[in-house]
Write an enzyme that holds these catalytic residues in place. Structure first.
Site, PDB file in Angstrom:
ATOM      1  N   MET A   1       0.842  -1.191   0.000  1.00  0.00           N
ATOM      2  CA  MET A   1       0.000   0.000   0.000  1.00  0.00           C
ATOM      3  C   MET A   1       0.880   1.244   0.000  1.00  0.00           C
ATOM      4  SD  MET A   1      -2.793  -1.139   2.876  1.00  0.00           S
ATOM      5  CE  MET A   1      -1.520  -1.755   3.995  1.00  0.00           C
TER       6      MET A   1
ATOM      7  N   GLY B   1       1.540   4.164   4.751  1.00  0.00           N
ATOM      8  CA  GLY B   1       2.408   3.351   3.901  1.00  0.00           C
ATOM      9  C   GLY B   1       2.794   2.035   4.537  1.00  0.00           C
ATOM     10  N   SER B   2       2.500   0.900   3.892  1.00  0.00           N
ATOM     11  CA  SER B   2       2.706  -0.372   4.556  1.00  0.00           C
ATOM     12  C   SER B   2       2.424  -1.535   3.611  1.00  0.00           C
ATOM     13  CB  SER B   2       1.792  -0.463   5.776  1.00  0.00           C
ATOM     14  OG  SER B   2       0.480  -0.054   5.431  1.00  0.00           O
ATOM     15  N   ARG B   3       2.295  -2.740   4.199  1.00  0.00           N
ATOM     16  CA  ARG B   3       2.092  -3.943   3.397  1.00  0.00           C
ATOM     17  C   ARG B   3       1.338  -4.991   4.204  1.00  0.00           C
ATOM     18  NH1 ARG B   3       7.481  -7.094   1.709  1.00  0.00           N
ATOM     19  NH2 ARG B   3       6.765  -9.213   2.146  1.00  0.00           N
TER      20      ARG B   3
END
Length: 233
Positions: free
Chosen positions: A103, A190-192
Site C-alpha cells: 500500500m 504506507g505499509s504492506r
C-alpha cells in the site's frame, strides 16, 4: 461520464474515526502556518485534504465464498511465492503460499479479513521501518500477525509497517470470529499486508496487479486449475 461518477463516488467516502484526530491536527497546523505566511496555509490545506483521503473507509462488495481468499487491502501485489511463515504465527516450517499487497500513501489503508473464520492467534513484533516493498520487510519490520482458523486450515495475515508507517492498529482479539471482508485494522502512512495461504490454495493474482481490499480474489481453494499466470500486454 460513468467513469467520472465512479471516481467521485470512490473519492468522496466516509473517513474512519481513527483519522479524525489527524485531520484536525493537520488543519490546525495549516491555520498556524497561514498566520505567518498565506502560501503555507494553502500547502497545509492540501496536506489536510490528503490526510482525510488517506483515512477514507469505502464500502466494498465482498464475495461470500469460503473457497476464496480475498485481498485484505488496496494496493499492488508485490510478491507471490512459497515462503516459510514467520515463526511467531506457529504455522509450521513448511513453505506456504505468501501473497503480499503493498500500500502506498495514496491507497486506502483499512485492513480487511481475507477469509471467514475464528482468530486463534495475534502476535505483535517490534522491528525496523525499511521499505515495505522489499522482501526482507516480512522479517525485519514492525509487524502484527493474525492466524484465522478456516474450513481450509489456518490462514495467516500479517500487517507490516513501512518506510513512513509508525503505527499498526488491530481491532480484533483472539477467539473472536471474523467474516471475509470485515475490517480488522489499519496501518498509518504506507505499509504492506502478507497473506499466508495453506496447502490447496491456488494464486489468482500476479505480481504487479492492483488489488482492491475486500473484493479482489487473491487465491482459491478446490479448483482444478493451476495458479494464475500473467503477461504484459
Amino acid at each position: 461520464m460513468i467513469n467520472l461518477f465512479d471516481t467521485i463516488r470512490n473519492t468522496l467516502v466516509p473517513i474512519h474515526k481513527e483519522g479524525y484526530v489527524f485531520v484536525v491536527i493537520f488543519f490546525v497546523v495549516s491555520l498556524i502556518l497561514g498566520y505567518f505566511a498565506e502560501p503555507l496555509f494553502w500547502i497545509g490545506l492540501v496536506l489536510t485534504l490528503w490526510c482525510a483521503y488517506f483515512f477514507r473507509d469505502p464500502e466494498r462488495v465482498v464475495p461470500q465464498d469460503d473457497d476464496l481468499v480475498i485481498s485484505p487491502a488496496d494496493g499492488r501485489v508485490s510478491h507471490v511465492a512459497l515462503v516459510v511463515p514467520p515463526a511467531e504465527l506457529d504455522l509450521g516450517i513448511e513453505p506456504m503460499l505468501r501473497i503480499s499487497v503493498f500500500m502506498n500513501v495514496f491507497d486506502c489503508h483499512i485492513n480487511r479479513a481475507p477469509v471467514r473464520g475464528q482468530v486463534t492467534r495475534i502476535e505483535y513484533r517490534e522491528g525496523q521501518f525499511v521499505n515495505a516493498e522489499l522482501d526482507k520487510a516480512s522479517s525485519d519490520n514492525e509487524r502484527n500477525g493474525l492466524v484465522i482458523d478456516t474450513p481450509h486450515g489456518r490462514v495467516g495475515v500479517v500487517q507490516i509497517a513501512g518506510l513512513v508507517a509508525r503505527r499498526i492498529v488491530c481491532w480484533v482479539k483472539p477467539n473472536e470470529p471474523v467474516s471475509a471482508g470485515e475490517r480488522f485494522g489499519l496501518i498509518r502512512f504506507g505499509s504492506r499486508l502478507d497473506v499466508f495461504v495453506p496447502a490447496g490454495g491456488q494464486a489468482r493474482v500476479v505480481v504487479g496487479q492492483r488489488a482492491v481490499g475486500g473484493e479482489t480474489v487473491l487465491a482459491e481453494f478446490g479448483s482444478t486449475k493451476g495458479p494464475t499466470i500473467g503477461r504484459r500486454a
